[in-house]
Motif scaffolding. Structure first.
Motif: not given
Lengths: 386, 278
Positions: A223, A226-228, A230-231, A234-235, A243-244, B168, B173, B176, B183-184, B186-188, B190-191
């Motif tokens: 999980f 996956i969160q990262k 999906i995020t 945006l980049w 950050p990724y 988003a 963005k 963030v 960030l954390e 946001l990740e929750k 976006m998932a």
């Protein structure tokens, strides 16, 4: 010593190479001049016939010109210089490298079948399937078919991964899903992540999201990752500042490929490196010490052959340590089947021979532990197995 | 002699409370306070050495309380502040008529703030955003919680994935990038995009779509508006009550006295002298 010698030999070789090139040019120039002179003389003789010039005078002039060049002297000089450098290199080679490594060789009765097996496996591991098949035919070992198919699949998977194709790897993963799950393998998810990140780097957000929706919903254990992932959407187009940056980096393919190689061999219960390769590497590292040993002790062939234990240790890296070996702290002998390690009641371990010697061969006579003040009986000691 | 010591100590304590309420103290009062403090410090060692804890009876305590001068204007301002912050609009208007005390911000401002809060609590976020932009456009640009909730509403409504994604990228963005603490969260958020239908979302992540988050976001935005208008987050009365609690805890270490144990009613515990059996 060896490293320095290698550098010195290389320098000497380079010097010889340079001189050879230099004096080759010099020699060529001298010969060219001589040829030009002769050619010029021939031309003038032909022309001279028409004008009535005497050939003798032309030839006399040629001799004088050639003498002025001193060709013999120059050629001799070139030859001398080159020969000097070459002889120096030869001497250096004799000093740095032992010409006859057979002195350090030990006659061993090889199991032919085992050697054949090792060679065949090595060929298959390295992807030399034609050579391996030929060996199989000649040695009459048809039972190696399974190994062949295993490594054929292996090479197909690895070659595909180099082309960013995960299909063969996924097929293998699905076929071994149960075993991989027992090992808590994350390969399946990681391969899908690699594919997803490739789509991200191409800048296709719609395709990437569709891919995520198709594949990522079945991995609740991942999980956080996956969160990262999906995020990351945006980049798109600007991952270096996100950050990724590391997650999306193409170098992840290399990491996951290495991980797959390890897990593939682990599943087959095979070592990652070819046994033949390991043996040759270890031998290569040990050879200088052995040659030095033979030289210093001036051993004859018979003495060398009769030696059962080396008087000096051979230091190989940790990568060459596969099994534990116990060395008795009292007698310094390595344990063997006849002389196994024995654990005293106090916990310390010595070899059986040392124990018998300390107890004077009597099972009921107490003796003192060499390490601590505890007293014990030989009958109270237990044999250890590694 | 014992009575004198207790008397000085309590007078000092009452003065402290009084000074907090009264914005400007008389010069004479200040001089008196300083004198009293000096006397107490002189006698402090004697008090500690002689006996560990002083007992004050209820009747004596009542006398001390009457010496505290609390002006009516200060009390009125305190009440008005409470009504303004809590958003009791009609009460503010009536109280202003009765007492003549003016609120710190206009009635219109209170009304606008309450409207924004109400919209958010009912899930009408776009209306809230319009009103919020009218009040203070800066708040929307810095409030992650509200924009996060707007994103979630788009998912709930079923806005096209393209539009949700663009939102988003445009709204969440930048927040963030300014503050990685978001960030954390946001990740929750976006998932959720990886599920095609709302029923597919597992229980653990469904919490993001819960309506109770509206109230949390509304409270956060309300506090942001208040801060931008008055510099305060909560009523002054709340601060006073915290001060009272702290003071009583400090006093408990030195003196046994009638404690205000029930804050809503201001009721004190009773300490009566034992009548002599003779």
């Amino acid at each position: 010593m060896d490293v320095t010698g290698t550098v010195t030999v290389r320098d000497a070789f380079d010097r010889v190479s340079k001189k050879q090139k230099l004096y080759h040019s010099v020699t060529q120039d001298v010969i060219d001049l001589v040829c030009d002179g002769i050619q010029d003389t021939l031309t003038r003789i032909q022309l001279g016939n028409d004008d009535g010039v005497e050939p003798e005078s032309v030839l006399t002039e040629l001799r004088r010109k050639l003498d002025a060049l001193l060709p013999i002297i120059q050629l001799q000089k070139s030859h001398k210089e080159t020969k000097w450098s070459l002889s120096k290199l030869v001497k250096l080679l004799e000093v740095s490298y032992h010409p006859d490594i057979s002195l350090a060789c030990f006659s061993v009765d090889f199991d032919i079948n085992l050697v054949n097996k090792i060679l065949i496996h090595h060929c298959y591991r390295e992807g030399l399937f034609d050579v391996g098949d030929c060996l199989v035919k000649e040695a009459g070992r048809e039972e190696e078919t399974e190994v062949r198919s295993q490594f054929l699949e292996f090479h197909q998977i690895v070659d595909s991964l180099k082309l960013r194709n995960i299909e063969p790897a996924m097929r293998w993963i699905f076929a071994n899903r149960g075993k991989l799950k027992q090992k808590s393998s994350k390969l399946e998810f990681k391969l899908l992540s690699l594919k997803y990140c490739d789509i991200l780097r191409e800048g296709k957000s719609d395709d990437a999201l569709e891919y995520a929706r198709t594949h990522f919903t079945q991995y609740p254990l991942h999980f956080k990752e996956i969160q990262k992932l999906i995020t990351c959407l945006l980049w798109i187009g600007n991952f270096e500042k996100s950050p990724y940056a590391e997650i999306v980096s193409p170098s992840c393919w290399d990491k996951v490929t290495k991980e797959l190689i390890m897990e593939y061999h682990h599943l087959l219960d095979q070592p990652i490196n070819s046994p033949l390769k390991v043996a040759l590497s270890a031998g290569y590292e040990s050879l200088p010490s052995l040659l030095k040993l033979v030289h210093l002790m001036a051993l004859t062939k018979q003495e060398w052959q009769a030696m059962k234990q080396l008087p000096v240790p051979l230091e190989l890296g940790n990568e060459y340590k596969f099994h534990s070996a116990f060395v008795c702290p009292v007698s310094r002998d390595q344990s063997s089947e006849e002389n196994p390690p024995m654990q005293l009641p106090c916990g310390h371990v010595i070899s059986k021979q040392s124990m018998m010697r300390l107890s004077k061969n009597c099972a009921f006579r107490t003796f003192k532990c060499p390490y601590c003040p505890a007293e014990t009986l030989a009958s109270a000691c237990r044999q250890l197995y590694f | 002699m014992a009575d004198n010591e207790g008397n000085l100590n309590e007078v000092n304590q009452v003065d402290e409370e009084n000074q907090y309420i009264v914005e400007e103290a008389d010069e004479e009062n200040q001089v008196e306070a300083e004198n009293e403090e000096a006397q107490i410090s002189e006698n402090e060692e004697f008090v500690i050495q002689e006996q560990p804890k002083k007992l004050i009876m209820s009747d004596v305590w009542e006398q001390y309380l009457t010496t505290a001068e609390i002006r009516k204007e200060d009390m009125n301002r305190l009440v008005m502040n409470f009504l303004v912050v809590e958003g009791y609009l009609e009460a503010v208007e009536k109280f202003q008529k009765e007492s003549g005390t003016k609120p710190e911000v206009g009635v219109a401002s209170i009304s606008d703030r309450l409207a924004v809060k109400r919209d958010i609590e009912s899930g009408d976020l776009e209306d809230a955003v319009e009103k919020l932009n009218a009040i203070n456009p800066e708040i929307l640009k810095t409030n992650f919680s509200l924009n996060q909730q707007r994103f979630i509403e788009r998912i709930r409504i079923g806005v096209t994935i393209k539009e949700t994604f663009n939102f988003a990228e445009k709204e969440l963005k930048p927040l963030v990038e300014q503050n990685l603490a978001f960030l954390e969260e946001l990740e929750k958020t976006m998932a959720i995009l990886r599920f095609r239908d709302l029923p597919d979302i597992p229980e653990a992540e469904r919490e993001l779509l819960d309506n109770s988050r509206w109230f949390k976001t509304a409270a956060e935005v309300n506090a942001a508006i208040l801060t931008s208008q008055t510099g305060l987050k909560c009523p002054k009365l709340l601060d006073l009550l915290k001060m009272l609690t702290w003071t009583q805890n400090q006093l408990d270490e030195k003196v046994e006295y009638p404690r205000m144990s029930v804050l809503p009613t201001g009721q004190l515990t009773v300490i009566n002298p034992p009548w002599p059996s003779e």
